[in-house]
Scaffold this motif. Structure first.
Motif, PDB file in Angstrom:
ATOM      1  N   ASP A 187       0.610  -0.822  -0.103  1.00 38.29           N
ATOM      2  CA  ASP A 187       0.070   0.315  -0.088  1.00 38.29           C
ATOM      3  C   ASP A 187       1.061   1.141   0.106  1.00 38.29           C
ATOM      4  O   ASP A 187       1.603   1.908   0.525  1.00 38.29           O
ATOM      5  CB  ASP A 187      -0.552  -0.059   1.611  1.00 38.29           C
ATOM      6  N   PHE A 188       1.343   1.560  -1.311  1.00 33.44           N
ATOM      7  CA  PHE A 188       2.025   2.668  -1.041  1.00 33.44           C
ATOM      8  C   PHE A 188       1.094   4.238  -1.074  1.00 33.44           C
ATOM      9  O   PHE A 188       0.626   4.911  -2.009  1.00 33.44           O
ATOM     10  CB  PHE A 188       1.989   2.880  -3.041  1.00 33.44           C
ATOM     11  N   ARG A 189       1.015   4.756  -0.078  1.00 33.32           N
ATOM     12  CA  ARG A 189       0.240   5.686   0.657  1.00 33.32           C
ATOM     13  C   ARG A 189       1.087   7.090   0.395  1.00 33.32           C
ATOM     14  O   ARG A 189       2.438   8.041   1.096  1.00 33.32           O
ATOM     15  CB  ARG A 189       0.030   5.309   2.323  1.00 33.32           C
ATOM     16  N   ALA A 190       1.144   7.863  -0.898  1.00 33.26           N
ATOM     17  CA  ALA A 190       1.601   9.342  -1.264  1.00 33.26           C
ATOM     18  C   ALA A 190       1.084  10.811  -0.251  1.00 33.26           C
ATOM     19  O   ALA A 190      -0.042  10.181   0.298  1.00 33.26           O
ATOM     20  CB  ALA A 190       2.065   8.811  -2.471  1.00 33.26           C
ATOM     21  N   LEU A 191       1.826  11.690  -0.957  1.00 32.75           N
ATOM     22  CA  LEU A 191       1.455  12.469  -1.549  1.00 32.75           C
ATOM     23  C   LEU A 191      -0.275  13.060  -1.043  1.00 32.75           C
ATOM     24  O   LEU A 191      -0.095  13.826  -0.809  1.00 32.75           O
ATOM     25  CB  LEU A 191       2.477  13.559  -1.897  1.00 32.75           C
ATOM     26  N   ALA A 196      -4.565  15.530   0.665  1.00 34.67           N
ATOM     27  CA  ALA A 196      -5.967  15.872  -0.089  1.00 34.67           C
ATOM     28  C   ALA A 196      -6.178  15.922   1.913  1.00 34.67           C
ATOM     29  O   ALA A 196      -7.760  16.702   2.123  1.00 34.67           O
ATOM     30  CB  ALA A 196      -6.756  14.563   0.138  1.00 34.67           C
ATOM     31  N   ALA A 197      -5.877  15.180   2.920  1.00 35.36           N
ATOM     32  CA  ALA A 197      -5.912  15.994   4.348  1.00 35.36           C
ATOM     33  C   ALA A 197      -6.361  17.453   4.861  1.00 35.36           C
ATOM     34  O   ALA A 197      -7.069  17.495   5.239  1.00 35.36           O
ATOM     35  CB  ALA A 197      -5.195  14.968   5.576  1.00 35.36           C
ATOM     36  N   LEU A 202      -5.627  21.645  -3.222  1.00 41.83           N
ATOM     37  CA  LEU A 202      -4.400  21.579  -3.993  1.00 41.83           C
ATOM     38  C   LEU A 202      -3.596  20.349  -3.501  1.00 41.83           C
ATOM     39  O   LEU A 202      -3.827  19.795  -2.728  1.00 41.83           O
ATOM     40  CB  LEU A 202      -3.474  22.949  -3.305  1.00 41.83           C
ATOM     41  N   GLY A 203      -3.809  19.532  -4.581  1.00 45.15           N
ATOM     42  CA  GLY A 203      -3.076  18.513  -4.736  1.00 45.15           C
ATOM     43  C   GLY A 203      -2.306  18.800  -5.585  1.00 45.15           C
ATOM     44  O   GLY A 203      -2.432  18.581  -6.687  1.00 45.15           O
ATOM     45  N   GLU A 205      -2.725  16.393  -8.387  1.00 46.05           N
ATOM     46  CA  GLU A 205      -3.291  16.286  -9.358  1.00 46.05           C
ATOM     47  C   GLU A 205      -4.264  17.027  -9.708  1.00 46.05           C
ATOM     48  O   GLU A 205      -5.114  18.137 -10.863  1.00 46.05           O
ATOM     49  CB  GLU A 205      -4.126  14.517 -10.806  1.00 46.05           C
ATOM     50  N   LYS A 206      -5.041  17.121  -8.535  1.00 39.87           N
ATOM     51  CA  LYS A 206      -6.887  17.840  -8.718  1.00 39.87           C
ATOM     52  C   LYS A 206      -6.950  17.566  -7.177  1.00 39.87           C
ATOM     53  O   LYS A 206      -6.946  17.602  -6.195  1.00 39.87           O
ATOM     54  CB  LYS A 206      -7.889  16.802  -9.621  1.00 39.87           C
ATOM     55  N   PRO A 207      -8.351  18.560  -6.868  1.00 39.75           N
ATOM     56  CA  PRO A 207      -9.027  19.674  -7.682  1.00 39.75           C
ATOM     57  C   PRO A 207      -7.614  20.783  -8.591  1.00 39.75           C
ATOM     58  O   PRO A 207      -7.733  20.984  -9.900  1.00 39.75           O
ATOM     59  CB  PRO A 207      -9.931  20.406  -6.893  1.00 39.75           C
ATOM     60  N   ILE A 208      -6.607  21.183  -7.848  1.00 34.63           N
ATOM     61  CA  ILE A 208      -5.833  21.745  -8.601  1.00 34.63           C
ATOM     62  C   ILE A 208      -5.059  21.603  -8.285  1.00 34.63           C
ATOM     63  O   ILE A 208      -4.440  20.675  -7.649  1.00 34.63           O
ATOM     64  CB  ILE A 208      -6.041  23.422  -8.091  1.00 34.63           C
ATOM     65  N   GLY A 209      -3.800  21.045  -9.306  1.00 27.17           N
ATOM     66  CA  GLY A 209      -2.452  20.285  -8.793  1.00 27.17           C
ATOM     67  C   GLY A 209      -1.508  21.399  -9.187  1.00 27.17           C
ATOM     68  O   GLY A 209      -1.343  22.181  -9.752  1.00 27.17           O
ATOM     69  N   PHE A 210      -0.462  20.386  -8.567  1.00 29.68           N
ATOM     70  CA  PHE A 210       1.229  21.731  -9.899  1.00 29.68           C
ATOM     71  C   PHE A 210       1.922  20.041 -10.656  1.00 29.68           C
ATOM     72  O   PHE A 210       2.258  19.119 -10.280  1.00 29.68           O
ATOM     73  CB  PHE A 210       1.782  22.042  -8.296  1.00 29.68           C
ATOM     74  N   GLY A 211       3.034  21.028 -11.002  1.00 24.96           N
ATOM     75  CA  GLY A 211       4.346  19.958 -12.060  1.00 24.96           C
ATOM     76  C   GLY A 211       4.768  19.477 -10.560  1.00 24.96           C
ATOM     77  O   GLY A 211       5.331  19.564  -9.865  1.00 24.96           O
ATOM     78  N   TRP A 212       4.663  17.883 -10.485  1.00 25.44           N
ATOM     79  CA  TRP A 212       5.752  17.068  -9.966  1.00 25.44           C
ATOM     80  C   TRP A 212       6.236  16.317 -10.819  1.00 25.44           C
ATOM     81  O   TRP A 212       6.470  15.992 -11.688  1.00 25.44           O
ATOM     82  CB  TRP A 212       5.130  17.002  -8.776  1.00 25.44           C
TER      83      TRP A 212
END
Length: 268
Positions: A187-191, A196-197, A202-203, A205-212
């Motif tokens: 289970d790869f729990r990620a950023l 989201a918490a 901001l996330g 990918e969504k709702p609003i993403g950033f370059g990662w």
């Protein structure tokens, strides 16, 4: 009229006189890139190949499947060994040349079937440029948009399992179980979970993403619960995706080319 087949299996004569209103060319594009410790580099390409095979069984005629472009734009994964990536500009140029070749054969309907998230901006741009240049109807078929059967995967996995998680692992356990390192499933729990918490918008990918880069998401570049991957659900998912793709092909075949209006003459 021509039976559903692979483009390269045709002769020049086979391609003469095809109906541009009815005949559809399909270009699979994907990637060869890291998918964590458990999935092969070819994961996206394997999914594309399996999806195309399943869809071809459902479409009886007037579909020509082009040779796949299995190396994509994978800049976000280049920190991991094994990732193959083509820069955006030459990759887009290659897709455009393929589109022009399709047009030279007298066809004007093209579906770009994409199974890699990093290719999405280039798929969008290729479709627009071929429309502007050649009056081609080009569909941007990112397979993520086909969804999955209700209840097959949890809402949490649908939100967070964006790379190498339960869905992709299930598909690979169905398509190529010999290539899945099952002892490394986890289970790869990620950023994505942490953001989201604490964030509303901001996330990654969504709702609003950033370059990662993928290492920003997880040390293994994976997001999702691969430990819950299951071959039976992978088969169900693949069948669903193939049904959606076949339906899209039929809609493309029935869409009049006149939907694309002639470009207006803006001269004085």
């Amino acid at each position: 009229m021509i039976s559903t087949t692979y483009w390269e299996n045709c002769t020049t004569r086979d391609l003469c006189g095809l109906d541009p209103e009815q005949t559809v060319a399909l270009l699979p594009v994907s990637a060869v890139e890291q998918h964590g410790p458990h999935l092969p580099l070819a994961t996206d390409a394997i999914i594309a190949q399996g999806l195309v095979r399943e869809a071809m069984q459902r479409v009886q005629e007037d579909l020509l499947v082009l040779p796949p472009m299995s190396i994509g734009h994978s800049l976000e994964h280049t920190s991991f060994a094994g990732t193959l990536s083509i820069a955006a500009e030459p990759l887009l140029a290659a897709w455009l040349e393929i589109g022009r070749s399709v047009a030279r054969a007298g066809l004007r309907k093209l579906i770009i079937l994409n199974t890699h998230g990093g290719n999405i901006p280039l798929v969008q741009l290729a479709a627009l440029r071929l429309r502007q240049e050649l009056q081609m109807l080009v569909l941007r078929a990112n397979y993520f948009s086909f969804g999955s059967p209700p209840g097959l995967f949890s809402d949490e996995e649908l939100r967070h399992g964006i790379h190498g998680g339960e869905m992709e692992t299930s598909l690979l356990l169905h398509l190529r179980p010999d290539l899945v390192r099952q002892e490394l499933l986890a289970d790869f729990r990620a950023l994505t979970h942490g953001m989201a918490a604490r964030n509303q918008l901001l996330g990654p990918e969504k709702p609003i993403g950033f370059g990662w880069m993928s290492e920003d998401l997880h040390e293994h570049g994976v997001c999702g619960n691969a430990a819950r991957g299951d071959a039976k659900r992978g088969a169900i998912l693949l069948s669903h995706l193939a049904e959606q793709l076949a339906a899209l092909i039929a809609e493309c075949q029935s869409t009049p080319l006149a939907t694309l209006r002639p470009q207006p003459d803006r001269g004085d």
